[in-house]
Scaffold this motif. Structure first.
Motif, PDB file in Angstrom:
ATOM      1  N   PRO A   1     -37.331  31.305   1.033  1.00  0.00           N
ATOM      2  CA  PRO A   1     -38.240  31.613   2.354  1.00  0.00           C
ATOM      3  C   PRO A   1     -39.673  31.235   1.814  1.00  0.00           C
ATOM      4  O   PRO A   1     -40.591  31.091   2.666  1.00  0.00           O
ATOM      5  N   ASP A   2     -40.029  31.201   0.635  1.00  0.00           N
ATOM      6  CA  ASP A   2     -41.389  30.526   0.152  1.00  0.00           C
ATOM      7  C   ASP A   2     -41.343  29.049  -0.028  1.00  0.00           C
ATOM      8  O   ASP A   2     -42.542  28.468  -0.425  1.00  0.00           O
ATOM      9  N   ASP A   3     -40.291  28.421   0.570  1.00  0.00           N
ATOM     10  CA  ASP A   3     -40.269  26.829   0.713  1.00  0.00           C
ATOM     11  C   ASP A   3     -40.152  26.177  -0.740  1.00  0.00           C
ATOM     12  O   ASP A   3     -40.027  25.130  -0.824  1.00  0.00           O
ATOM     13  N   ASN A   4     -39.887  27.121  -1.828  1.00  0.00           N
ATOM     14  CA  ASN A   4     -39.671  26.488  -3.054  1.00  0.00           C
ATOM     15  C   ASN A   4     -38.157  26.269  -3.134  1.00  0.00           C
ATOM     16  O   ASN A   4     -37.228  26.840  -2.575  1.00  0.00           O
ATOM     17  N   LEU A   5     -37.598  25.079  -3.717  1.00  0.00           N
ATOM     18  CA  LEU A   5     -36.346  24.703  -4.036  1.00  0.00           C
ATOM     19  C   LEU A   5     -35.788  25.749  -4.957  1.00  0.00           C
ATOM     20  O   LEU A   5     -36.091  25.818  -6.093  1.00  0.00           O
ATOM     21  N   VAL A   6     -34.539  26.164  -4.468  1.00  0.00           N
ATOM     22  CA  VAL A   6     -33.728  27.017  -5.107  1.00  0.00           C
ATOM     23  C   VAL A   6     -32.453  26.242  -5.956  1.00  0.00           C
ATOM     24  O   VAL A   6     -32.408  26.614  -7.135  1.00  0.00           O
ATOM     25  N   SER A   7     -31.994  25.187  -5.242  1.00  0.00           N
ATOM     26  CA  SER A   7     -31.208  24.625  -5.957  1.00  0.00           C
ATOM     27  C   SER A   7     -30.831  23.249  -5.353  1.00  0.00           C
ATOM     28  O   SER A   7     -30.880  23.114  -4.142  1.00  0.00           O
ATOM     29  N   SER A   8     -30.551  22.157  -6.109  1.00  0.00           N
ATOM     30  CA  SER A   8     -29.893  20.816  -5.477  1.00  0.00           C
ATOM     31  C   SER A   8     -29.027  20.373  -6.550  1.00  0.00           C
ATOM     32  O   SER A   8     -28.961  20.373  -7.556  1.00  0.00           O
ATOM     33  N   LYS A   9     -27.832  19.798  -5.994  1.00  0.00           N
ATOM     34  CA  LYS A   9     -26.818  19.280  -6.714  1.00  0.00           C
ATOM     35  C   LYS A   9     -26.099  18.356  -5.928  1.00  0.00           C
ATOM     36  O   LYS A   9     -25.776  18.510  -4.611  1.00  0.00           O
ATOM     37  N   LEU A  10     -25.535  17.138  -6.695  1.00  0.00           N
ATOM     38  CA  LEU A  10     -24.359  16.366  -5.818  1.00  0.00           C
ATOM     39  C   LEU A  10     -23.133  16.779  -5.903  1.00  0.00           C
ATOM     40  O   LEU A  10     -22.690  17.437  -7.141  1.00  0.00           O
ATOM     41  N   HIS A  11     -22.417  16.937  -4.960  1.00  0.00           N
ATOM     42  CA  HIS A  11     -21.108  17.534  -5.127  1.00  0.00           C
ATOM     43  C   HIS A  11     -19.777  16.307  -4.652  1.00  0.00           C
ATOM     44  O   HIS A  11     -20.377  15.563  -3.611  1.00  0.00           O
ATOM     45  N   GLU A  12     -18.804  16.140  -5.316  1.00  0.00           N
ATOM     46  CA  GLU A  12     -17.748  15.460  -4.851  1.00  0.00           C
ATOM     47  C   GLU A  12     -16.644  16.312  -4.137  1.00  0.00           C
ATOM     48  O   GLU A  12     -16.200  17.170  -4.737  1.00  0.00           O
ATOM     49  N   VAL A  13     -16.535  15.912  -2.922  1.00  0.00           N
ATOM     50  CA  VAL A  13     -15.473  16.781  -1.892  1.00  0.00           C
ATOM     51  C   VAL A  13     -14.485  15.833  -1.977  1.00  0.00           C
ATOM     52  O   VAL A  13     -14.266  14.615  -1.274  1.00  0.00           O
ATOM     53  N   LEU A  14     -13.209  16.448  -2.265  1.00  0.00           N
ATOM     54  CA  LEU A  14     -11.962  15.611  -1.983  1.00  0.00           C
ATOM     55  C   LEU A  14     -11.477  16.040  -0.760  1.00  0.00           C
ATOM     56  O   LEU A  14     -11.031  16.930  -0.548  1.00  0.00           O
ATOM     57  N   LEU A  15     -11.205  14.743   0.081  1.00  0.00           N
ATOM     58  CA  LEU A  15     -10.855  15.066   1.164  1.00  0.00           C
ATOM     59  C   LEU A  15      -9.178  14.653   1.617  1.00  0.00           C
ATOM     60  O   LEU A  15      -8.544  15.110   2.520  1.00  0.00           O
ATOM     61  N   MET A  16      -8.709  14.016   0.463  1.00  0.00           N
ATOM     62  CA  MET A  16      -7.461  13.438   0.245  1.00  0.00           C
ATOM     63  C   MET A  16      -6.888  13.467  -1.235  1.00  0.00           C
ATOM     64  O   MET A  16      -7.627  13.309  -1.980  1.00  0.00           O
ATOM     65  N   ASP A  17      -5.776  13.832  -1.428  1.00  0.00           N
ATOM     66  CA  ASP A  17      -4.960  13.848  -2.738  1.00  0.00           C
ATOM     67  C   ASP A  17      -5.392  12.464  -3.326  1.00  0.00           C
ATOM     68  O   ASP A  17      -4.735  11.407  -2.461  1.00  0.00           O
ATOM     69  N   SER A  18      -5.776  12.114  -4.385  1.00  0.00           N
ATOM     70  CA  SER A  18      -6.220  10.761  -4.825  1.00  0.00           C
ATOM     71  C   SER A  18      -4.956  10.153  -5.200  1.00  0.00           C
ATOM     72  O   SER A  18      -4.752   8.895  -5.125  1.00  0.00           O
ATOM     73  N   LYS A  19      -3.781  10.749  -5.479  1.00  0.00           N
ATOM     74  CA  LYS A  19      -2.677  10.069  -6.058  1.00  0.00           C
ATOM     75  C   LYS A  19      -1.743   9.878  -4.700  1.00  0.00           C
ATOM     76  O   LYS A  19      -0.989   8.851  -4.610  1.00  0.00           O
ATOM     77  N   THR A  20      -1.541  10.902  -3.649  1.00  0.00           N
ATOM     78  CA  THR A  20      -0.524  10.719  -2.858  1.00  0.00           C
ATOM     79  C   THR A  20      -1.127  10.420  -1.399  1.00  0.00           C
ATOM     80  O   THR A  20      -0.514   9.801  -0.472  1.00  0.00           O
ATOM     81  N   GLY A  21      -2.636  10.417  -1.320  1.00  0.00           N
ATOM     82  CA  GLY A  21      -3.362  10.167  -0.135  1.00  0.00           C
ATOM     83  C   GLY A  21      -2.817  11.248   1.197  1.00  0.00           C
ATOM     84  O   GLY A  21      -3.638  10.874   2.200  1.00  0.00           O
ATOM     85  N   LYS A  22      -2.252  12.274   0.712  1.00  0.00           N
ATOM     86  CA  LYS A  22      -2.189  13.463   1.738  1.00  0.00           C
ATOM     87  C   LYS A  22      -3.367  13.906   1.942  1.00  0.00           C
ATOM     88  O   LYS A  22      -4.219  14.424   1.035  1.00  0.00           O
ATOM     89  N   PRO A  23      -3.695  14.150   3.322  1.00  0.00           N
ATOM     90  CA  PRO A  23      -5.090  14.892   3.472  1.00  0.00           C
ATOM     91  C   PRO A  23      -4.932  16.193   3.239  1.00  0.00           C
ATOM     92  O   PRO A  23      -4.024  16.985   3.199  1.00  0.00           O
ATOM     93  N   LEU A  24      -6.438  16.616   2.832  1.00  0.00           N
ATOM     94  CA  LEU A  24      -6.427  18.116   2.499  1.00  0.00           C
ATOM     95  C   LEU A  24      -7.151  18.837   3.602  1.00  0.00           C
ATOM     96  O   LEU A  24      -7.808  18.129   4.343  1.00  0.00           O
ATOM     97  N   GLY A  25      -6.782  20.074   3.688  1.00  0.00           N
ATOM     98  CA  GLY A  25      -7.513  20.926   4.699  1.00  0.00           C
ATOM     99  C   GLY A  25      -6.157  20.992   5.935  1.00  0.00           C
ATOM    100  O   GLY A  25      -5.255  20.665   5.588  1.00  0.00           O
ATOM    101  N   ASP A  26      -6.968  21.562   6.953  1.00  0.00           N
ATOM    102  CA  ASP A  26      -5.894  21.924   8.125  1.00  0.00           C
ATOM    103  C   ASP A  26      -6.221  20.922   9.168  1.00  0.00           C
ATOM    104  O   ASP A  26      -7.399  20.645   9.375  1.00  0.00           O
ATOM    105  N   GLY A  27      -5.022  20.595   9.831  1.00  0.00           N
ATOM    106  CA  GLY A  27      -5.321  19.629  10.783  1.00  0.00           C
ATOM    107  C   GLY A  27      -3.800  19.039  11.490  1.00  0.00           C
ATOM    108  O   GLY A  27      -2.867  19.951  11.043  1.00  0.00           O
TER     109      GLY A  27
END
Length: 159
Positions: free
Chosen positions: A80-106
């Motif tokens: 609320p005071d415009d100060n940075l609380v946190s900042s981070k780079l995230h890796e989100v896996l969308l598919m299984d890296s070995k099988t290629g199967k999509p992750l999540g619901d669909g």
């Protein structure tokens, strides 16, 4: 409104109304399912209880034509005071890296994935917080990402 967008909004509304832990949830459709690097959606949410621990989730809706198994995102959270609380780079896996199967619901070729990005966040001040999400892939625009969003929820593991 696009038919798929309306259905997604209705599902989220139904699910969110049954979720007592949810403090905030919003998703933003990306124009033509292309995420430009300079398009960093900003999500504003209110925190009133500074004694509570919170979890923050990222929501990603993607198409199976997406070229990678992962998605790099950077968050920037300001208080609320415009100060940075946190900042981070995230890796989100969308598919299984070995099988290629999509992750999540669909079904068909569109999937929705929700991942916990920040655990046990304690907000020190009451007020409006802003969280910006930026895609950090080496492609601009990044095709086949249809929507992104965040969910802020009370930590259900609180003792």
């Amino acid at each position: 409104m696009h038919k798929a967008t309306g259905i997604w909004a209705a599902i989220l509304l139904l699910l969110s109304s049954c979720d007592p832990e949810r403090v905030y949830e919003k998703n933003v459709e990306l124009p033509e399912s292309n995420w430009q690097i300079d398009n960093a959606p900003v999500f504003e949410f209110e925190i009133q209880d500074t004694t509570q621990l919170y979890d923050i989730f990222f929501n990603v809706r993607y198409n199976l034509q997406y070229d990678y198994y992962n998605l790099y995102l950077r968050h920037q959270l300001t208080g609320p005071d415009d100060n940075l609380v946190s900042s981070k780079l995230h890796e989100v896996l969308l598919m299984d890296s070995k099988t290629g199967k999509p992750l999540g619901d669909g079904s068909s070729d569109t999937y929705d994935l929700q991942i916990r990005a920040l655990n046990d966040v304690k907000f020190s001040k009451k007020g409006t917080y802003e969280l910006a999400l930026t895609q950090y892939m080496r492609r601009d625009p990044l095709p086949h990402v249809q929507a992104v969003g965040i969910r802020v929820a009370k930590d259900s593991n609180k003792d």
